[in-house]
Each structure stands twice: as structure tokens, then as C-alpha cells.
Scaffold this motif. Structure first.
Motif, short mmCIF file in Angstrom:
data_model
loop_
_atom_site.label_atom_id
_atom_site.label_comp_id
_atom_site.label_asym_id
_atom_site.label_seq_id
_atom_site.Cartn_x
_atom_site.Cartn_y
_atom_site.Cartn_z
N ASN A 136 0.92 -1.35 0.01
CA ASN A 136 0.06 -0.13 -0.11
C ASN A 136 0.94 1.40 -0.03
O ASN A 136 1.59 1.57 1.00
CB ASN A 136 -0.95 -0.05 1.35
CG ASN A 136 -1.72 1.26 1.20
OD1 ASN A 136 -1.46 2.44 1.50
ND2 ASN A 136 -3.10 0.71 1.11
N ASN A 137 0.76 2.12 -1.08
CA ASN A 137 1.70 3.17 -1.23
C ASN A 137 1.37 4.16 -0.32
O ASN A 137 2.12 5.11 0.29
CB ASN A 137 1.75 3.69 -2.86
CG ASN A 137 0.46 4.32 -3.03
OD1 ASN A 137 -0.44 4.09 -2.70
ND2 ASN A 137 0.54 4.95 -4.11
N PHE A 142 3.25 7.73 4.11
CA PHE A 142 2.64 8.69 5.18
C PHE A 142 3.02 7.90 6.64
O PHE A 142 3.19 8.50 7.53
CB PHE A 142 1.49 8.84 5.14
CG PHE A 142 0.92 9.84 3.92
CD1 PHE A 142 1.47 11.14 3.89
CD2 PHE A 142 0.69 9.39 2.63
CE1 PHE A 142 1.27 12.01 2.99
CE2 PHE A 142 0.49 10.39 1.58
CZ PHE A 142 0.84 11.52 1.60
N ASP A 143 2.81 6.27 6.83
CA ASP A 143 3.25 6.03 7.92
C ASP A 143 4.58 5.48 8.18
O ASP A 143 5.20 5.21 9.09
CB ASP A 143 2.26 4.51 8.03
CG ASP A 143 0.94 4.65 8.63
OD1 ASP A 143 0.58 5.85 8.80
OD2 ASP A 143 0.12 4.22 8.38
N ALA A 168 7.80 -4.20 -1.79
CA ALA A 168 7.60 -3.75 -3.29
C ALA A 168 8.79 -3.16 -3.82
O ALA A 168 9.56 -2.17 -2.94
CB ALA A 168 6.45 -2.78 -3.37
N ALA A 169 9.03 -3.21 -4.96
CA ALA A 169 10.49 -2.52 -5.66
C ALA A 169 10.38 -1.08 -5.37
O ALA A 169 11.50 -0.45 -5.11
CB ALA A 169 10.41 -2.79 -7.08
N TYR A 170 9.16 -0.29 -5.45
CA TYR A 170 9.32 1.21 -5.17
C TYR A 170 9.50 1.48 -3.56
O TYR A 170 10.13 2.49 -3.60
CB TYR A 170 7.81 1.68 -5.79
CG TYR A 170 6.81 1.71 -4.90
CD1 TYR A 170 6.47 2.65 -3.74
CD2 TYR A 170 5.90 0.57 -4.79
CE1 TYR A 170 5.51 2.20 -2.77
CE2 TYR A 170 4.87 0.21 -3.86
CZ TYR A 170 4.61 1.30 -2.65
OH TYR A 170 3.68 0.88 -1.76
N GLN A 171 9.34 0.69 -3.06
CA GLN A 171 9.50 0.95 -1.36
C GLN A 171 10.78 0.57 -1.19
O GLN A 171 11.83 1.43 -0.54
CB GLN A 171 8.71 -0.24 -0.53
CG GLN A 171 7.31 0.03 -0.73
CD GLN A 171 6.46 -1.04 0.16
OE1 GLN A 171 6.87 -2.12 0.26
NE2 GLN A 171 5.26 -0.58 0.70
N ALA A 298 -5.81 5.10 -3.11
CA ALA A 298 -4.63 5.04 -2.94
C ALA A 298 -3.68 6.08 -3.96
O ALA A 298 -2.79 6.52 -3.75
CB ALA A 298 -3.68 3.91 -2.87
N GLY A 299 -4.13 6.00 -5.07
CA GLY A 299 -3.60 6.57 -6.31
C GLY A 299 -3.48 8.11 -6.03
O GLY A 299 -2.59 8.63 -6.51
#
Length: 365
Positions: A136-137, A142-143, A168-171, A298-299
Motif C-alpha cells: 500500500n503506497n 505516510f506511515d 515492493a520495488a518502489y518501497q 491510494a492513487g
């Protein structure tokens, strides 16, 4: 003695039923005091509308207090690879997972899963927050990441940031962007079935409140700058207007989206499905956006990457969420909302096209 042995067995199996707080621990260092946000009449009216839809379970119309920011230096902590929770004296530390309500809702601390202990020397920290931020992005940006500001800007000793390789890769890449400027920091990886007993653990407080994307100005600016630089965003020749579609989603869809498309096209909006873009493309797209329309989802987290933007968010009448209103409040973006019909069991709903047209007319003037 029997009770101690019993809980010891449960903890070996990864099961934790008790919790503790370190809010008043002697190792706590306050970095910024709490403060109150103020709202004008139209903002208060929207917050009241949201509070009604939640039966006043969350009511920011009565006031919004940004929590104090702090770190707590702890010894004898066990860090759980399956959840990201810190454990002190056999009890989950509430401040490591957010709040008591998340302890109650999450099975992550109560699943039977053999956790292999490993001793670790040195100073550690983590913002790993599972299952909430698993894919979850919103929760990640934010968290999780804002908490690193508190650690990296204030702890100058060598410190290791605990992470999971299977995130996730973006994380993983955005974590690397954030840590890059801090030579004292090193990212290390824990396995899902590991439990690290660390010599010292620096626990950062959560920054964002429940149902809020508001970040204090210094933290918001820090995070935006790190991610803009990391993704190499460049100012485009032309600003864009975008509509974030949830047509392929299972929940929170605008059922009359097709009827809105000719209207959006007339005002120069392009339809975007975030799931079809790389994260770098999403960041660049929102950086260039001057206006965004989207159903709640979430977008809209990507508004964090917009340089300056006007926002229209669509909500079902029975579930009006404040996350992105408060994000826009912190970024000084113009925010508006259109509230549609009551959502069905999947939170799908319709909106009044005339209300959307009225907003589009206002930004065209």
C-alpha cells in the motif's frame, strides 16, 4: 514460572497477545512539540460531513492536533521480521505499530509462525509496518518513510535500518533515495521468520494521524525533495490535467465514469490508470499536474509529488475520508470534494456530473 514458560513458548511461535507503551520511557527524546491546525468555515463544513459519515468515530471538525515527534532509545528489544513490531519484555510496543486499534485489527502479532532468534550488535531502527504497508503506497509514504526523518536527522551514530527484501520495488528504491544522503545509515534485511535481539533500538514516532496525509512542513518538504531527486523529475514544457480512473478496480469505482469522460475531455483532462505506469512515471506525471480529479483511493497518494496542484476528490456519501484533504492542507493545494450517492457494499457510487462541471468551470476561469 509456568506462566513465564507458557508465554516464552508462544513468543517462540511468533504469537504476542500483550502490549506495552514507551510513551513515558526515560529514553524518549522529544524533537518537535504538538500543534493545532486551524480550518476555515468551508473546510470545517467538509470535515463535519466526513465525521457524520463515520458516525463521529473520527471528527476533525472539532480540531486537528499534529502529534509531537520523538524518538525513543531502547535496549533489549526484539524486532519481529513477520510484522515490523518491536517487543520489549515479551510485549509488543504499541508505538512501533501505530496505535492500540491496529494491534487489535492485525493478525500479524497473533499468527503462529516459528521465529528464529538472532543476536545483533550495534544500533538499529526500522519503519517496517506490516501488514498495513505491505503493498500500500499510502501507508508507505505516510506511515513509514516520514518516520525516518526523525532518525536520520537526529541520530549521527552509525545506525542500521531494518527492512524486508520482499517489499515492493518502489518501497526499496524510495528507501534508498531517502537514506542516500546519510552516511551513518545502512539498510539491512531481516527474514520473515527471523526475530532479531538488538543491542539498541531507536524507535521513531509515527508522524501522520489516522485518516490523514498531513505532514508537518519540514518533513513534507524533506520527503518530496528526496523523492524528486531520486526519481530525477524534470519540469515538463506543459502542465497536465489528469483524471485517475478506478475503472479496473474492484472497489470505490465511480459507476457513471463513462458519462464523465466527454466532460473531462472538453477541459483537457487525460485519463490515467496508475497501475499501468512505473513508479517513476507516476511521480513525473503528478509533478507536472496542475489539476487532478479522482475518486478516493491510494492513487491520490501521488499528490505528494505534485509541485502545485488543484484537486477534486470524489466520495460516496456514506464514507467521506479525509486523508487527501489533509494532505492538500499541508501542501497548500486548493482542495474540493464532490460527494456522490451512498456507496454499495464495495463502496461503488455515482456522482453528479453537473457538480463536476461546476468545478471544472471554476478552474478554467
Amino acid at each position: 514460572m509456568l506462566t513465564k514458560a507458557f508465554f516464552g513458548l508462544l513468543h517462540t511461535l511468533g504469537y504476542y497477545s500483550r502490549y506495552t507503551s514507551v510513551l513515558h520511557h526515560p529514553g524518549r527524546i522529544t524533537l518537535a512539540e504538538s500543534f493545532v491546525l486551524h480550518f476555515d468555515d468551508s473546510e470545517t463544513a467538509f470535515l463535519e460531513q466526513s465525521a457524520v459519515s463515520f458516525n463521529y468515530a473520527i471528527d476533525y471538525s472539532l480540531g486537528y492536533r499534529q502529534k509531537a515527534q520523538y524518538v525513543v532509545r531502547l535496549r533489549g528489544v526484539e524486532f519481529l521480521g513477520n510484522s515490523g513490531a518491536a517487543v520489549l519484555d515479551g510485549k509488543v510496543v504499541v508505538e512501533s505499530v501505530g496505535e492500540v486499534s491496529r494491534l487489535a485489527k492485525s493478525e500479524a502479532f497473533k499468527e503462529v509462525s516459528l521465529l528464529l532468534p538472532k543476536q545483533k550488535k550495534g544500533i538499529y531502527t526500522s519503519v517496517l509496518h506490516l501488514p498495513w504497508a505491505g503493498q500500500n503506497n499510502y501507508h508507505w509514504f505516510f506511515d513509514c518513510l516520514p518516520r525516518l526523518y526523525l532518525v536520520l536527522e537526529n541520530i549521527k551514530e552509525p545506525i542500521k535500518i531494518i527492512m524486508r527484501r520482499d517489499m515492493a520495488a518502489y518501497q526499496l528504491e524510495t528507501l534508498a533515495f531517502v537514506a542516500k544522503a546519510y552516511p551513518q545509515a545502512e539498510v539491512v534485511y531481516i527474514g520473515k521468520h527471523e526475530k532479531w535481539q538488538v543491542e539498541e533500538f531507536v524507535l521513531p514516532s509515527f508522524v501522520a494521524n489516522a485518516q490523514s496525509g498531513y505532514l508537518p512542513p519540514d518533513i513534507g518538504a524533506w520527503l518530496r525533495d528526496k523523492l524528486w531527486r531520486g526519481y530525477g523529475v524534470q519540469r515538463g514544457k506543459h502542465k497536465k490535467r489528469i483524471f485517475i480512473s478506478r475503472a479496473n478496480a474492484r472497489t470505490r469505482r465511480v459507476l457513471n465514469e463513462q458519462a464523465l469522460l466527454p466532460l473531462l475531455d472538453r477541459y483537457g483532462f487525460e485519463v490515467v490508470r496508475a497501475e499501468e505506469l512505473t513508479y517513476q512515471q507516476q511521480v513525473q506525471l503528478f509533478y507536472d499536474a496542475e489539476a487532478v480529479i479522482a475518486p478516493h483511493g491510494a492513487g491520490l497518494t501521488n499528490l505528494l509529488f505534485s509541485e502545485q496542484c488543484q484537486v477534486l476528490e470524489l466520495h460516496p456519501a456514506n464514507l467521506i475520508k479525509t486523508h487527501y484533504f489533509l494532505l492538500c492542507k499541508g501542501l497548500c493545494f486548493r482542495y474540493s470534494a464532490v460527494v456522490g450517492t451512498e456507496g454499495d457494499k464495495l463502496e461503488n457510487y455515482t456522482v453528479d456530473a453537473q457538480e463536476v462541471d461546476k468545478w471544472l468551470t471554476s478552474i478554467a476561469e
